[in-house]
Write a protein that holds these residues in place. Structure first.
Motif, PDB file in Angstrom:
ATOM      1  N   PRO A 114       0.464  -1.104  -0.014  1.00 42.92           N
ATOM      2  CA  PRO A 114       0.401   0.129   0.374  1.00 42.92           C
ATOM      3  C   PRO A 114       1.219   1.508  -0.423  1.00 42.92           C
ATOM      4  O   PRO A 114       2.312   1.414   0.685  1.00 42.92           O
ATOM      5  N   GLY A 115       0.585   2.413  -0.709  1.00 45.18           N
ATOM      6  CA  GLY A 115       1.001   3.089  -1.103  1.00 45.18           C
ATOM      7  C   GLY A 115       1.466   3.598  -2.283  1.00 45.18           C
ATOM      8  O   GLY A 115       2.563   4.425  -2.440  1.00 45.18           O
ATOM      9  N   SER A 116       2.235   2.217  -2.787  1.00 48.18           N
ATOM     10  CA  SER A 116       2.519   2.396  -3.820  1.00 48.18           C
ATOM     11  C   SER A 116       1.796   2.425  -5.243  1.00 48.18           C
ATOM     12  O   SER A 116       2.509   2.114  -6.679  1.00 48.18           O
ATOM     13  N   GLU A 117       0.545   3.060  -5.120  1.00 49.00           N
ATOM     14  CA  GLU A 117      -0.563   2.944  -6.254  1.00 49.00           C
ATOM     15  C   GLU A 117      -0.208   3.683  -7.635  1.00 49.00           C
ATOM     16  O   GLU A 117      -0.233   3.646  -8.647  1.00 49.00           O
ATOM     17  N   GLN A 118       1.221   4.750  -7.880  1.00 51.87           N
ATOM     18  CA  GLN A 118       1.245   5.977  -8.233  1.00 51.87           C
ATOM     19  C   GLN A 118       2.445   5.050  -9.195  1.00 51.87           C
ATOM     20  O   GLN A 118       2.317   5.378 -10.393  1.00 51.87           O
ATOM     21  N   ASN A 119       2.782   3.781  -8.892  1.00 52.97           N
ATOM     22  CA  ASN A 119       3.380   2.731  -9.972  1.00 52.97           C
ATOM     23  C   ASN A 119       2.668   2.693 -11.113  1.00 52.97           C
ATOM     24  O   ASN A 119       3.244   1.675 -11.871  1.00 52.97           O
ATOM     25  N   ARG A 120       1.887   2.236 -10.432  1.00 52.90           N
ATOM     26  CA  ARG A 120       0.249   1.584 -11.567  1.00 52.90           C
ATOM     27  C   ARG A 120       0.534   0.175 -12.194  1.00 52.90           C
ATOM     28  O   ARG A 120       0.649  -0.184 -13.469  1.00 52.90           O
ATOM     29  N   CYS A 121       0.861  -0.821 -11.280  1.00 48.99           N
ATOM     30  CA  CYS A 121       1.534  -1.963 -11.914  1.00 48.99           C
ATOM     31  C   CYS A 121       0.483  -2.515 -11.099  1.00 48.99           C
ATOM     32  O   CYS A 121       0.618  -2.978  -9.824  1.00 48.99           O
ATOM     33  N   ALA A 122       0.011  -3.517 -11.654  1.00 47.00           N
ATOM     34  CA  ALA A 122      -0.760  -4.783 -11.182  1.00 47.00           C
ATOM     35  C   ALA A 122      -0.892  -6.673 -11.963  1.00 47.00           C
ATOM     36  O   ALA A 122       0.119  -6.381 -12.610  1.00 47.00           O
ATOM     37  N   MET A 123      -1.269  -6.874 -11.196  1.00 45.66           N
ATOM     38  CA  MET A 123      -0.842  -8.543 -12.014  1.00 45.66           C
ATOM     39  C   MET A 123      -3.087  -9.206 -11.954  1.00 45.66           C
ATOM     40  O   MET A 123      -3.666  -8.809 -11.374  1.00 45.66           O
ATOM     41  N   LEU A 124      -2.220 -10.217 -12.694  1.00 42.85           N
ATOM     42  CA  LEU A 124      -3.605 -10.597 -13.377  1.00 42.85           C
ATOM     43  C   LEU A 124      -3.380 -12.170 -12.937  1.00 42.85           C
ATOM     44  O   LEU A 124      -2.950 -13.099 -13.620  1.00 42.85           O
ATOM     45  N   GLY A 125      -4.412 -12.362 -12.376  1.00 40.34           N
ATOM     46  CA  GLY A 125      -4.906 -13.561 -12.327  1.00 40.34           C
ATOM     47  C   GLY A 125      -6.366 -14.383 -12.644  1.00 40.34           C
ATOM     48  O   GLY A 125      -7.253 -13.679 -12.187  1.00 40.34           O
ATOM     49  N   LEU A 126      -6.406 -16.185 -12.982  1.00 45.69           N
ATOM     50  CA  LEU A 126      -7.345 -16.540 -13.523  1.00 45.69           C
ATOM     51  C   LEU A 126      -7.434 -17.701 -13.151  1.00 45.69           C
ATOM     52  O   LEU A 126      -6.838 -17.852 -13.258  1.00 45.69           O
ATOM     53  N   SER A 127      -8.519 -18.430 -13.120  1.00 42.65           N
ATOM     54  CA  SER A 127      -9.437 -19.733 -13.209  1.00 42.65           C
ATOM     55  C   SER A 127     -10.188 -20.128 -14.085  1.00 42.65           C
ATOM     56  O   SER A 127     -11.167 -19.858 -13.900  1.00 42.65           O
ATOM     57  N   LEU A 128     -10.277 -21.403 -14.511  1.00 42.23           N
ATOM     58  CA  LEU A 128     -11.733 -21.783 -15.352  1.00 42.23           C
ATOM     59  C   LEU A 128     -11.950 -23.478 -14.696  1.00 42.23           C
ATOM     60  O   LEU A 128     -10.942 -24.402 -14.318  1.00 42.23           O
ATOM     61  N   ALA A 129     -13.437 -23.088 -14.222  1.00 41.78           N
ATOM     62  CA  ALA A 129     -13.476 -24.394 -14.062  1.00 41.78           C
ATOM     63  C   ALA A 129     -13.352 -26.275 -15.225  1.00 41.78           C
ATOM     64  O   ALA A 129     -13.243 -25.910 -15.783  1.00 41.78           O
ATOM     65  N   GLU A 130     -13.799 -26.664 -14.637  1.00 36.07           N
ATOM     66  CA  GLU A 130     -13.233 -28.614 -15.369  1.00 36.07           C
ATOM     67  C   GLU A 130     -14.688 -28.316 -16.388  1.00 36.07           C
ATOM     68  O   GLU A 130     -15.555 -27.662 -15.877  1.00 36.07           O
ATOM     69  N   GLY A 131     -14.619 -28.510 -17.351  1.00 32.34           N
ATOM     70  CA  GLY A 131     -15.509 -28.135 -18.688  1.00 32.34           C
ATOM     71  C   GLY A 131     -15.191 -26.983 -18.910  1.00 32.34           C
ATOM     72  O   GLY A 131     -15.982 -27.352 -20.651  1.00 32.34           O
ATOM     73  N   PHE A 132     -14.481 -26.264 -19.366  1.00 33.10           N
ATOM     74  CA  PHE A 132     -15.148 -24.812 -19.754  1.00 33.10           C
ATOM     75  C   PHE A 132     -13.199 -23.814 -20.554  1.00 33.10           C
ATOM     76  O   PHE A 132     -13.195 -23.202 -20.313  1.00 33.10           O
TER      77      PHE A 132
END
Length: 214
Positions: A114-132
């Motif tokens: 927290p307090g580093s938001e000015q760097n405007r960096c983030a990570m993306l994560g996702l998962s899909l369920a079985e069958g999709f």
């Protein structure tokens, strides 16, 4: 980024084939995340470095809060199935309108303290369920999240990670335009062997080129 009709009171957004809605602190979302995501052996192997073991309802409750606290946290859904009949006025109580069908989750979250938001960096994560999996839903959802990140959240860099043995994920991320940035060597223990954690990223101007903005 258009919205769709909202008969259930959820906030919906959509891409070509998918619907994205907020994660709710309700039994149905906890059950989906516990049984469809957190206790899926493939997801435990491919998407987390935590030891593979059964996950409790408390784990799902904590997971809901983590997604809700993210910069963006959504349940990935298929559109509601079409209604088979037209409700009759003054007849029997009509059946509830069909809801979008959950098939996964996705988050965009800050990794710096927290307090580093000015760097405007983030990570993306996702998962899909079985069958999709293997139907192009992952790529579609990631592209939607990238558009959201650079158009609406003002991010400058979005990263994504995969284990070196997750060849299909790495192939997809590179196809979508992510660039290899580095790796944590032998950071993951899997089936009595050590594997790397591969780190990829996309910058705002790279996304602009992909979208034909410049």
């Amino acid at each position: 980024m258009a919205s769709i009709p909202n008969p259930q009171g959820f906030c919906h957004f959509n891409s070509e084939r998918l619907v994205y809605r907020a994660v709710e602190d309700c039994d149905s979302d906890k059950e989906f995340l516990q049984n469809g995501i957190l206790n899926d052996p493939t997801i435990q192997t491919m998407s987390t470095s935590r030891i593979k073991r059964p996950k409790s309802l408390k784990t799902a409750e904590d997971f809901v809060k983590m997604i809700q606290d993210s910069l963006l946290g959504v349940i990935i859904c298929l559109p509601p199935p079409p209604e088979t009949s037209t409700p009759v006025t003054n007849g029997p109580t009509p059946k509830p309108k069909p809801k979008p069908v959950p098939i996964g989750h996705m988050s965009v979250f800050y990794t710096l303290p927290p307090g580093s938001e000015q760097n405007r960096c983030a990570m993306l994560g996702l998962s899909l369920a079985e069958g999709f999996r293997g139907k192009g839903y992952g790529g579609e959802a990631i592209n939607w999240a990238l558009d959201w990140a650079f158009q609406h959240a003002g991010l400058h860099r979005v990263s994504i990670c995969a284990f070196s043995y997750n060849v299909n994920a790495l192939k997809l991320y590179r196809k979508l335009g992510f660039v290899d940035e580095g790796r944590e060597r032998e950071a993951v223990y899997h089936q009595r062997s050590w594997h790397d954690l591969v780190i990829l990223g996309m910058l705002e101007d790279e996304w602009e080129v992909l979208r034909g903005i410049k």
